[in-house]
Design an enzyme around this catalytic site. Structure first.
Site, PDB file in Angstrom:
ATOM      1  N   ARG A 261     -76.168  17.408 -54.393  1.00  0.00           N
ATOM      2  CA  ARG A 261     -75.242  16.572 -53.632  1.00  0.00           C
ATOM      3  C   ARG A 261     -75.947  15.290 -53.202  1.00  0.00           C
ATOM      4  O   ARG A 261     -77.161  15.266 -53.019  1.00  0.00           O
ATOM      5  CB  ARG A 261     -74.757  17.308 -52.379  1.00  0.00           C
TER       6      ARG A 261
ATOM      7  N   TYR B 246     -72.170  17.042 -60.923  1.00  0.00           N
ATOM      8  CA  TYR B 246     -72.939  18.146 -60.337  1.00  0.00           C
ATOM      9  C   TYR B 246     -72.236  18.840 -59.170  1.00  0.00           C
ATOM     10  O   TYR B 246     -71.860  18.189 -58.181  1.00  0.00           O
ATOM     11  CB  TYR B 246     -74.316  17.661 -59.859  1.00  0.00           C
TER      12      TYR B 246
ATOM     13  N   LYS C  86     -66.918  21.795 -51.468  1.00  0.00           N
ATOM     14  CA  LYS C  86     -67.300  21.053 -50.268  1.00  0.00           C
ATOM     15  C   LYS C  86     -66.244  20.019 -49.873  1.00  0.00           C
ATOM     16  O   LYS C  86     -66.015  19.770 -48.687  1.00  0.00           O
ATOM     17  CB  LYS C  86     -68.676  20.393 -50.460  1.00  0.00           C
TER      18      LYS C  86
ATOM     19  N   HIS D 220     -68.944  26.221 -42.996  1.00  0.00           N
ATOM     20  CA  HIS D 220     -69.954  26.459 -44.039  1.00  0.00           C
ATOM     21  C   HIS D 220     -70.604  27.819 -43.745  1.00  0.00           C
ATOM     22  O   HIS D 220     -71.760  27.882 -43.329  1.00  0.00           O
ATOM     23  CB  HIS D 220     -70.981  25.322 -44.000  1.00  0.00           C
TER      24      HIS D 220
ATOM     25  N   SER E 120     -77.483  24.445 -46.281  1.00  0.00           N
ATOM     26  CA  SER E 120     -77.660  24.600 -47.724  1.00  0.00           C
ATOM     27  C   SER E 120     -79.057  25.130 -48.029  1.00  0.00           C
ATOM     28  O   SER E 120     -80.043  24.669 -47.453  1.00  0.00           O
ATOM     29  CB  SER E 120     -77.465  23.248 -48.404  1.00  0.00           C
TER      30      SER E 120
ATOM     31  N   CYS F 266     -80.390  27.922 -47.252  1.00  0.00           N
ATOM     32  CA  CYS F 266     -81.041  28.605 -46.127  1.00  0.00           C
ATOM     33  C   CYS F 266     -80.632  30.072 -46.022  1.00  0.00           C
ATOM     34  O   CYS F 266     -80.755  30.678 -44.965  1.00  0.00           O
ATOM     35  CB  CYS F 266     -80.779  27.855 -44.830  1.00  0.00           C
TER      36      CYS F 266
ATOM     37  N   ASP G 100     -70.302  31.239 -48.984  1.00  0.00           N
ATOM     38  CA  ASP G 100     -70.551  29.820 -48.670  1.00  0.00           C
ATOM     39  C   ASP G 100     -69.544  29.216 -47.701  1.00  0.00           C
ATOM     40  O   ASP G 100     -69.904  28.354 -46.924  1.00  0.00           O
ATOM     41  CB  ASP G 100     -70.559  29.008 -49.975  1.00  0.00           C
TER      42      ASP G 100
ATOM     43  N   ARG H 264     -78.866  26.335 -60.468  1.00  0.00           N
ATOM     44  CA  ARG H 264     -77.799  27.188 -59.919  1.00  0.00           C
ATOM     45  C   ARG H 264     -77.193  28.107 -60.965  1.00  0.00           C
ATOM     46  O   ARG H 264     -77.235  27.832 -62.158  1.00  0.00           O
ATOM     47  CB  ARG H 264     -76.665  26.295 -59.381  1.00  0.00           C
TER      48      ARG H 264
HETATM   49  P1  GTP Z   1     -76.386  27.030 -50.648  1.00  0.00           P
HETATM   50  O1  GTP Z   1     -75.746  27.635 -51.858  1.00  0.00           O
HETATM   51  O2  GTP Z   1     -77.153  25.786 -50.942  1.00  0.00           O
HETATM   52  O3  GTP Z   1     -75.414  26.824 -49.531  1.00  0.00           O
HETATM   53  O4  GTP Z   1     -77.568  28.053 -50.188  1.00  0.00           O
HETATM   54  P2  GTP Z   1     -77.544  29.443 -49.397  1.00  0.00           P
HETATM   55  O5  GTP Z   1     -77.443  29.211 -47.933  1.00  0.00           O
HETATM   56  O6  GTP Z   1     -76.571  30.376 -50.002  1.00  0.00           O
HETATM   57  O7  GTP Z   1     -79.038  29.997 -49.646  1.00  0.00           O
HETATM   58  P3  GTP Z   1     -79.565  31.159 -50.609  1.00  0.00           P
HETATM   59  O8  GTP Z   1     -79.148  32.515 -50.154  1.00  0.00           O
HETATM   60  O9  GTP Z   1     -79.265  30.797 -52.012  1.00  0.00           O
HETATM   61  O10 GTP Z   1     -81.137  31.046 -50.366  1.00  0.00           O
HETATM   62  C1  GTP Z   1     -81.848  29.845 -50.571  1.00  0.00           C
HETATM   63  C2  GTP Z   1     -83.307  30.134 -50.801  1.00  0.00           C
HETATM   64  O11 GTP Z   1     -83.862  30.781 -49.672  1.00  0.00           O
HETATM   65  C3  GTP Z   1     -83.546  31.035 -51.996  1.00  0.00           C
HETATM   66  O12 GTP Z   1     -84.660  30.576 -52.706  1.00  0.00           O
HETATM   67  C4  GTP Z   1     -83.810  32.376 -51.369  1.00  0.00           C
HETATM   68  O13 GTP Z   1     -84.662  33.174 -52.172  1.00  0.00           O
HETATM   69  C5  GTP Z   1     -84.454  32.011 -50.036  1.00  0.00           C
HETATM   70  N1  GTP Z   1     -84.144  33.009 -48.985  1.00  0.00           N
HETATM   71  C6  GTP Z   1     -82.934  33.569 -48.739  1.00  0.00           C
HETATM   72  N2  GTP Z   1     -83.010  34.479 -47.726  1.00  0.00           N
HETATM   73  C7  GTP Z   1     -84.303  34.483 -47.330  1.00  0.00           C
HETATM   74  C8  GTP Z   1     -85.029  35.222 -46.321  1.00  0.00           C
HETATM   75  O14 GTP Z   1     -84.486  36.055 -45.591  1.00  0.00           O
HETATM   76  N3  GTP Z   1     -86.362  34.950 -46.191  1.00  0.00           N
HETATM   77  C9  GTP Z   1     -86.983  34.022 -46.991  1.00  0.00           C
HETATM   78  N4  GTP Z   1     -88.283  33.825 -46.800  1.00  0.00           N
HETATM   79  N5  GTP Z   1     -86.336  33.325 -47.957  1.00  0.00           N
HETATM   80  C10 GTP Z   1     -85.020  33.546 -48.121  1.00  0.00           C
HETATM   81  C1  SPV Z   2     -74.633  23.464 -50.652  1.00  0.00           C
HETATM   82  O1  SPV Z   2     -75.354  22.471 -50.876  1.00  0.00           O
HETATM   83  O2  SPV Z   2     -74.376  23.854 -49.485  1.00  0.00           O
HETATM   84  C2  SPV Z   2     -74.085  24.223 -51.784  1.00  0.00           C
HETATM   85  C3  SPV Z   2     -74.271  23.680 -53.131  1.00  0.00           C
HETATM   86  O3  SPV Z   2     -73.461  25.253 -51.580  1.00  0.00           O
HETATM   87  S1  SPV Z   2     -73.094  22.456 -53.495  1.00  0.00           S
HETATM   88  O4  SPV Z   2     -71.913  23.107 -54.047  1.00  0.00           O
HETATM   89  O5  SPV Z   2     -73.695  21.558 -54.510  1.00  0.00           O
HETATM   90  O6  SPV Z   2     -72.735  21.735 -52.305  1.00  0.00           O
HETATM   91 MN    MN Z   3     -73.496  25.809 -49.370  1.00  0.00          MN
END
Ligand code: GTP
Ligand code: SPV
Ligand code: MN
Length: 591
Positions: A78, A206, A215, A235, A257, A259, A284, A376
């Site tokens: 983004r 993207y 979003k 979110h 994002s 996290c 999400d 992704r």
């Molecule tokens: P978006 O799709 O961008 O909104 O991301 P998200 O909030 O769904 O995050 P996601 O669960 O994909 O995790 C993002 C990164 O953080 C990944 O590389 C995970 O492996 C890592 N991660 C997720 N949960 C944990 C956790 O509890 N501890 C640690 N150390 N890393 C984590």
């Molecule tokens: C985020 O950035 O919070 C995502 C990926 O979930 S995107 O769809 O590119 O915004």
């Molecule tokens: Mn997201």
């Protein structure tokens, strides 16, 4: 022009028809293709995408129905600096958004999009956000010249005829236009017109920039409509916790994002929690409205996961590994010689040779990452072994707790509970997190990210806080509010908390709190688990003293933290609800 597949042209929504005709005239495609969402159409479009080189078939023995897409290297995330909220006045968009006068933006984009689809096909993508028949669901139509977007929208939304059925003859639908142009960052705009319920996105191909249901509609336009109509577009992931006795507790959680939302939503509890089960409603986005039980009720408007690949493996997220084993589009990951996929963290030792996300040969000696840090997967939620049975319920699921959390390597403890709704809104409003690769720009910088909505709130953030405070009056049984931080580190840079499945231990305390079954101790920040209320049994190399380290609160660090919060409060000052200023004073006094 209407697609004969959709039957009697007189039955097609005339507002849709007029608008599509108008846009087709303007963009000048060679062909207009109406998507119906059928399996036959999916097969045919996939073949077109493969013949155009947009998708590359992966190893169909290992990954049936899976395809690979490589984006332009200038277009991998983004772009917040190109994202605009075009409300009538700048004040309505507020100081946390880029703003442009809607007429000026339309003028600029009209020039860029005019004739931009010449020699191309314009796909008409009708889609439904939310379960069919739900009063919370919304329809959008995305016009796009990207077949990658069409195939991604088919996974991420309920796409095709189902959307027209939900819409009927109403003209209440989001008008989305996406033109790839020449994928040039100089001509990249993601423009929202909340008062028109419209989005125009140009110059990117993207994820969050172009899958307009996600979003753009579900959060930026959604939050704007939510304030007007009395609901919340957030979110947030949504999950159900099933206890051994069968009781289910539904929880929503806002993490910025990259996290941890997808991981938390699909979590596998550790062996010690033998008869506990986590069910995924969404990973999400949550749309929440006071519902029939007196609680907030939440639906997941999406139908798929656009998830972060790096870090995903059978130990961190076994459910995701199953989900993405078929019918998935992978974007910007690395390829093995036998057309399997790889990314950092998929296996402990990387394969000896790969093709990296840019298409270059890669070996473990290479300096750069094999997969892009924001690579992704796009996978249907139906593949998820832990998909909640309630995911299609028109009334959504009743929410007992809301969790806020950020990525902070210092200061912020593992878990605490807010004293009440107003305090919880303050905790969410003052959230902070280190920036990640999900958006272009520097990574690892602490910034305020209120309710994980900084890049996604479609109106003045101060008014958004007021809306949250006002919602309290509409909810008879408000969710309890918590804050977590999985990412705190020690002096050696190691995580203090093992995370992933072990997060079940934090979740268990939260569920117990919601059900009045766990003690808490009051500290300046809120309530924290009382002695013996946090289950550490069966943990390797983790004991009460390590928990104390992860939970520690240093008053000096917190005084600095409160000063950091001031930056956002000053920015929003003219619209900031006084309740939040009062909460800040109370916290200072407690510290
Ligand atoms: P978006 O799709 O961008 O909104 O991301 P998200 O909030 O769904 O995050 P996601 O669960 O994909 O995790 C993002 C990164 O953080 C990944 O590389 C995970 O492996 C890592 N991660 C997720 N949960 C944990 C956790 O509890 N501890 C640690 N150390 N890393 C984590
Ligand atoms: C985020 O950035 O919070 C995502 C990926 O979930 S995107 O769809 O590119 O915004
Ligand atoms: Mn997201």
């Amino acid at each position: 022009m209407p697609n004969p597949k959709l039957g009697d042209p007189n039955a097609i929504n005339s507002a849709v028809l007029h608008w599509v005709e108008e846009m087709s005239e303007h963009c000048g495609p060679d062909k207009t293709f109406w998507c119906d969402g059928s399996i036959e159409e999916h097969e045919a479009l996939t073949n077109v995408a493969v013949s155009q080189g947009v998708l590359v078939p992966l190893n169909q023995t290992k990954l049936p129905g899976c395809y690979y897409h490589r984006s332009n290297p200038n277009d991998v995330a983004r772009v917040e600096q190109c994202t605009y909220i075009c409300t009538q006045t700048e004040e309505e968009a507020g100081p946390t958004n880029n703003w442009m006068d809607p007429r000026e933006m339309h003028h600029k984009l009209d020039a860029l999009t005019k004739g931009s689809m010449r020699g191309r096909t314009m796909y008409v993508v009708p889609y439904l956000m939310g379960p069919p028949g739900s009063p919370l669901s919304k329809v959008g139509i995305e016009l796009t010249d990207s077949i990658y977007v069409v195939l991604s929208m088919r996974i991420m939304t309920r796409m095709g005829t189902v959307a027209f059925e939900h819409l009927g003859q109403s003209d209440d639908f989001n008008r989305g236009l996406h033109c790839m142009l020449d994928i040039n960052p100089e001509r990249r705009y993601i423009a929202h017109f909340p008062q028109e319920n419209a989005v125009i996105s140009v110059g990117s191909n993207y994820g969050g920039n172009v899958l307009l249901g996600k979003k753009c509609l579900a959060l930026r336009i959604g939050s704007f409509l939510g304030r007007r109509e009395g609901w919340l577009a957030e979110h947030m992931l949504i999950l159900g916790v099933e206890a051994p006795n069968g009781d289910k507790t539904f929880i929503a959680a806002a993490f910025p994002s990259q996290c941890g939302k997808t991981n938390f939503a699909m979590m596998t509890p550790p062996p010690h929690f033998k008869n506990w089960k986590i069910w995924t409603v969404g990973d999400d986005i949550a749309w929440m409205k006071p519902g029939p039980t007196g609680r907030l009720h939440a639906i997941n408007p999406e139908a798929g996961y656009f998830g972060v690949a790096p870090g995903t493996n059978g130990e961190t997220n076994a459910n995701a590994m199953v989900t993405i084993s078929c019918d998935t589009i992978y974007t910007n990951v690395a390829l093995t010689p036998d057309m399997d996929v790889w990314w950092e963290g998929k296996t402990k030792t990387p394969p000896p040779e790969l093709i990296d996300w840019k298409g270059n040969p890669w070996t473990p000696a290479s300096k750069e990452k094999a997969a892009h840090p924001n690579s992704r997967f796009t996978a249907p939620m139906a593949n998820n072994p832990s998909l909640a049975h309630e995911v299609n319920d028109a009334m959504g699921v009743p929410i007992s707790a809301i969790i806020f959390g950020g990525r902070r390597s210092t200061t912020i403890p593992l878990v605490y509970q807010a004293f009440n709704w107003i305090h919880g809104v303050y905790v969410g409003a003052t959230m902070s997190s280190e920036t990640t690769a999900a958006a272009t720009g520097a990574v690892g910088q602490v910034r305020r990210d209120p309710m994980a909505m900084l890049p996604f709130c479609g109106y003045n953030m101060g008014e958004y806080f007021k809306h949250w405070l006002n919602m309290r009056k509409e909810i008879q049984i408000p969710p309890r509010i918590f804050h977590v931080n999985w990412f705190r580190k020690n002096d050696r840079g190691e995580y203090l908390w093992p995370g992933f499945g072990e997060n079940m231990r934090v979740l268990k305390w939260i569920v117990d709190r919601c059900r009045g079954q766990a003690d808490a101790r009051e500290v300046p920040l809120g309530w924290v688990p009382g002695p013996r209320q946090f289950d550490l049994e069966g943990m390797k190399d983790f004991d009460a003293s390590r928990l104390a380290e992860a939970q520690s609160m240093n008053p000096e660090d917190w005084k600095r933290e409160v000063l950091l919060q001031d930056e956002l409060f000053m920015k929003l000052y003219s619209h900031l609800p006084k309740e939040l200023i009062f909460q800040r004073e109370l916290l200072v006094a407690r510290l």
